[in-house]
Design a protein around this motif. Structure first.
Motif, PDB file in Angstrom:
ATOM      1  N   LEU A  21     -19.787 -56.427 -43.628  1.00  0.00           N
ATOM      2  CA  LEU A  21     -19.226 -57.602 -44.266  1.00  0.00           C
ATOM      3  C   LEU A  21     -19.383 -57.515 -45.779  1.00  0.00           C
ATOM      4  N   THR A  22     -18.690 -58.384 -46.504  1.00  0.00           N
ATOM      5  CA  THR A  22     -18.833 -58.445 -47.950  1.00  0.00           C
ATOM      6  C   THR A  22     -20.034 -59.308 -48.319  1.00  0.00           C
ATOM      7  N   PRO A  23     -20.547 -59.189 -49.569  1.00  0.00           N
ATOM      8  CA  PRO A  23     -21.709 -59.997 -49.959  1.00  0.00           C
ATOM      9  C   PRO A  23     -21.492 -61.500 -49.792  1.00  0.00           C
ATOM     10  N   GLY A  24     -20.287 -61.986 -50.117  1.00  0.00           N
ATOM     11  CA  GLY A  24     -20.019 -63.410 -49.969  1.00  0.00           C
ATOM     12  C   GLY A  24     -20.099 -63.855 -48.532  1.00  0.00           C
ATOM     13  N   ALA A  25     -19.550 -63.046 -47.610  1.00  0.00           N
ATOM     14  CA  ALA A  25     -19.589 -63.396 -46.194  1.00  0.00           C
ATOM     15  C   ALA A  25     -21.012 -63.331 -45.648  1.00  0.00           C
ATOM     16  N   VAL A  26     -21.774 -62.339 -46.085  1.00  0.00           N
ATOM     17  CA  VAL A  26     -23.161 -62.212 -45.618  1.00  0.00           C
ATOM     18  C   VAL A  26     -23.988 -63.419 -46.054  1.00  0.00           C
ATOM     19  N   LEU A  43     -25.823 -55.540 -54.893  1.00  0.00           N
ATOM     20  CA  LEU A  43     -26.298 -54.192 -55.233  1.00  0.00           C
ATOM     21  C   LEU A  43     -26.294 -53.289 -54.002  1.00  0.00           C
ATOM     22  N   SER A  44     -26.636 -53.836 -52.846  1.00  0.00           N
ATOM     23  CA  SER A  44     -26.638 -53.041 -51.619  1.00  0.00           C
ATOM     24  C   SER A  44     -25.229 -52.570 -51.283  1.00  0.00           C
ATOM     25  N   LYS A  45     -24.258 -53.484 -51.345  1.00  0.00           N
ATOM     26  CA  LYS A  45     -22.874 -53.125 -51.035  1.00  0.00           C
ATOM     27  C   LYS A  45     -22.329 -52.128 -52.045  1.00  0.00           C
ATOM     28  N   TRP A  46     -22.660 -52.327 -53.311  1.00  0.00           N
ATOM     29  CA  TRP A  46     -22.220 -51.396 -54.358  1.00  0.00           C
ATOM     30  C   TRP A  46     -22.832 -50.012 -54.140  1.00  0.00           C
ATOM     31  N   GLY A  47     -24.118 -49.983 -53.768  1.00  0.00           N
ATOM     32  CA  GLY A  47     -24.766 -48.700 -53.503  1.00  0.00           C
ATOM     33  C   GLY A  47     -24.157 -47.983 -52.316  1.00  0.00           C
ATOM     34  N   LEU A  48     -23.802 -48.734 -51.259  1.00  0.00           N
ATOM     35  CA  LEU A  48     -23.143 -48.135 -50.102  1.00  0.00           C
ATOM     36  C   LEU A  48     -21.748 -47.631 -50.454  1.00  0.00           C
ATOM     37  N   ALA A  49     -20.991 -48.449 -51.187  1.00  0.00           N
ATOM     38  CA  ALA A  49     -19.617 -48.073 -51.530  1.00  0.00           C
ATOM     39  C   ALA A  49     -19.567 -46.858 -52.448  1.00  0.00           C
ATOM     40  N   SER A  50     -20.572 -46.717 -53.298  1.00  0.00           N
ATOM     41  CA  SER A  50     -20.592 -45.592 -54.235  1.00  0.00           C
ATOM     42  C   SER A  50     -21.280 -44.361 -53.667  1.00  0.00           C
ATOM     43  N   GLY A  51     -21.813 -44.458 -52.439  1.00  0.00           N
ATOM     44  CA  GLY A  51     -22.486 -43.321 -51.820  1.00  0.00           C
ATOM     45  C   GLY A  51     -23.903 -43.100 -52.298  1.00  0.00           C
ATOM     46  N   ARG A  52     -24.454 -44.021 -53.050  1.00  0.00           N
ATOM     47  CA  ARG A  52     -25.823 -43.861 -53.553  1.00  0.00           C
ATOM     48  C   ARG A  52     -26.874 -44.201 -52.498  1.00  0.00           C
ATOM     49  N   LEU A  53     -26.557 -45.140 -51.600  1.00  0.00           N
ATOM     50  CA  LEU A  53     -27.516 -45.577 -50.594  1.00  0.00           C
ATOM     51  C   LEU A  53     -27.148 -45.022 -49.225  1.00  0.00           C
ATOM     52  N   PRO A  54     -28.155 -44.766 -48.363  1.00  0.00           N
ATOM     53  CA  PRO A  54     -27.885 -44.200 -47.032  1.00  0.00           C
ATOM     54  C   PRO A  54     -27.336 -45.244 -46.066  1.00  0.00           C
ATOM     55  N   ASP A  55     -26.843 -44.779 -44.926  1.00  0.00           N
ATOM     56  CA  ASP A  55     -26.289 -45.682 -43.917  1.00  0.00           C
ATOM     57  C   ASP A  55     -27.369 -46.474 -43.186  1.00  0.00           C
ATOM     58  N   SER A  56     -28.590 -45.962 -43.145  1.00  0.00           N
ATOM     59  CA  SER A  56     -29.670 -46.605 -42.399  1.00  0.00           C
ATOM     60  C   SER A  56     -30.098 -47.907 -43.062  1.00  0.00           C
ATOM     61  N   ALA A  57     -29.928 -49.042 -42.354  1.00  0.00           N
ATOM     62  CA  ALA A  57     -30.356 -50.335 -42.884  1.00  0.00           C
ATOM     63  C   ALA A  57     -31.874 -50.404 -43.019  1.00  0.00           C
ATOM     64  N   ALA A  58     -32.597 -49.744 -42.097  1.00  0.00           N
ATOM     65  CA  ALA A  58     -34.058 -49.764 -42.150  1.00  0.00           C
ATOM     66  C   ALA A  58     -34.570 -49.042 -43.393  1.00  0.00           C
ATOM     67  N   PHE A  99     -20.560 -64.089 -54.333  1.00  0.00           N
ATOM     68  CA  PHE A  99     -19.127 -63.797 -54.415  1.00  0.00           C
ATOM     69  C   PHE A  99     -18.720 -63.479 -55.852  1.00  0.00           C
ATOM     70  N   LEU A 100     -19.176 -64.291 -56.809  1.00  0.00           N
ATOM     71  CA  LEU A 100     -18.829 -64.067 -58.212  1.00  0.00           C
ATOM     72  C   LEU A 100     -19.423 -62.751 -58.728  1.00  0.00           C
ATOM     73  N   LEU A 101     -20.680 -62.488 -58.367  1.00  0.00           N
ATOM     74  CA  LEU A 101     -21.298 -61.220 -58.762  1.00  0.00           C
ATOM     75  C   LEU A 101     -20.591 -60.043 -58.101  1.00  0.00           C
ATOM     76  N   GLY A 102     -20.165 -60.230 -56.843  1.00  0.00           N
ATOM     77  CA  GLY A 102     -19.437 -59.180 -56.146  1.00  0.00           C
ATOM     78  C   GLY A 102     -18.116 -58.855 -56.801  1.00  0.00           C
ATOM     79  N   LEU A 103     -17.457 -59.853 -57.351  1.00  0.00           N
ATOM     80  CA  LEU A 103     -16.221 -59.583 -58.097  1.00  0.00           C
ATOM     81  C   LEU A 103     -16.507 -58.698 -59.303  1.00  0.00           C
ATOM     82  N   GLY A 104     -17.625 -58.974 -59.973  1.00  0.00           N
ATOM     83  CA  GLY A 104     -17.985 -58.167 -61.133  1.00  0.00           C
ATOM     84  C   GLY A 104     -18.301 -56.728 -60.776  1.00  0.00           C
ATOM     85  N   PHE A 105     -18.904 -56.517 -59.607  1.00  0.00           N
ATOM     86  CA  PHE A 105     -19.235 -55.158 -59.154  1.00  0.00           C
ATOM     87  C   PHE A 105     -18.110 -54.534 -58.332  1.00  0.00           C
ATOM     88  N   ARG A 106     -17.016 -55.264 -58.169  1.00  0.00           N
ATOM     89  CA  ARG A 106     -15.827 -54.783 -57.447  1.00  0.00           C
ATOM     90  C   ARG A 106     -16.113 -54.467 -55.972  1.00  0.00           C
TER      91      ARG A 106
END
Length: 299
Positions: free
Chosen positions: A248-253, A173-188, A110-117
């Protein structure tokens, strides 16, 4: 029910399975012989990637662009840091103490997620995380009470805590990558490449500082446990986490880490029924209430 609500519900159900698998992994690691932890982690990741290959390669976004590889490598190092610490500490700390230290991960995420917005500053989620942490710590005090009332924090616990900090950064990092469009939608795909690059990097480190010849001491039971950990406690658990990260958010996960000591407690009762007592009840109730509040919050 909306599509978003359905996705969140499936994410929560998947993380319950995640907690069960992670809880089962701590005793399994403790059953293994003392082998080189970094090389063992690299082999575990290779097995996980082999299990994910058939699913990930079907995605049109399977091959990542070069600019995304550093992010995948950093995510992989987060995983390698956690598993390397877990293998190293397995013979110095008990399964339940390791599972209890794991309760720091949601608050750290949660704290790291705040830093990465990728987290919102509000009181509700931190309050739920704090409640779950108190419950999980209650389970730790229950174990300590039954062992004589002594709380130990040795080198094994210290190393494993650093591993917890490492794994807390992974969903951020995963959530940040998804939010910024750097990572694909496929979880696999996300799981495959982060595990693959992390396994290569940690394997190179293992080759540099660990004797490869010690792997020859691996028994048939060690091989079976390694295959189990690779397929179920690496490939499946991190695929479930990546799928949940989309909804979900990183804290919830990572809050589902509070269920891990609960699972370890149940395994302890199966192995030693005489240790069942009321001392375990307060922590268990707080963990269950926290998980219920978390699901209700997202509903």
């Amino acid at each position: 029910m909306s599509a978003d609500a359905t996705a969140r519900r499936l994410a929560h159900l998947g993380m319950v399975l995640w907690a069960i698998l992670v809880g089962l992994s701590f005793p399994a690691v403790g059953l293994m012989s003392e082998l080189p932890p970094f090389l063992l982690t690299s082999l575990r990741f290779a097995i996980a990637c082999a299990g994910l290959w058939w699913l990930a390669r079907r995605s049109p976004s399977f091959l990542p662009p070069w600019r995304v590889l550093p992010l995948y490598a950093l995510m992989g190092l987060c995983l390698a840091g956690f598993f390397g610490a877990m293998f190293w500490a397995a013979h110095l700390a008990t399964a339940l103490s390791m599972a209890t230290l794991f309760v720091t991960v949601p608050l750290l995420a949660f704290l790291l997620g705040l830093g990465f917005r990728v987290e919102q500053l509000s009181w509700r989620l931190p309050a739920i995380l704090a409640l779950g942490a108190v419950g999980a710590l209650g389970l730790a005090f229950a174990e300590s009470f039954q062992r004589g009332g002594q709380i130990r924090f040795g080198i094994g616990e210290a190393v494993f805590f650093l591993g917890c900090l490492s794994t807390a950064l992974y969903p951020v990092l995963s959530k940040w990558g998804l939010a910024s469009g750097r990572l694909p939608d496929s979880a696999a795909v996300r799981t495959f490449w982060s595990l693959g690059l992390g396994g290569i990097l940690i394997g190179l480190l293992g080759l540099a500082i660990e004797p490869v010849s010690r792997l020859a001491a691996m028994t048939g039971r060690d091989v079976l446990l390694l295959v189990y950990l690779g397929l179920f406690s690496s490939a499946l658990t991190f695929w479930l986490m990546q799928r949940a990260t989309s909804a979900l958010t990183p804290g919830a996960v990572t809050a589902y880490g509070y269920l891990v000591p609960f699972v370890s407690m149940l395994l302890l009762f199966i192995q030693s029924p005489e240790r069942l007592g009321w001392v375990w009840l307060p922590g268990s109730l707080l963990v269950v209430i926290a998980m219920g509040l978390l699901v209700r919050r997202d509903a």
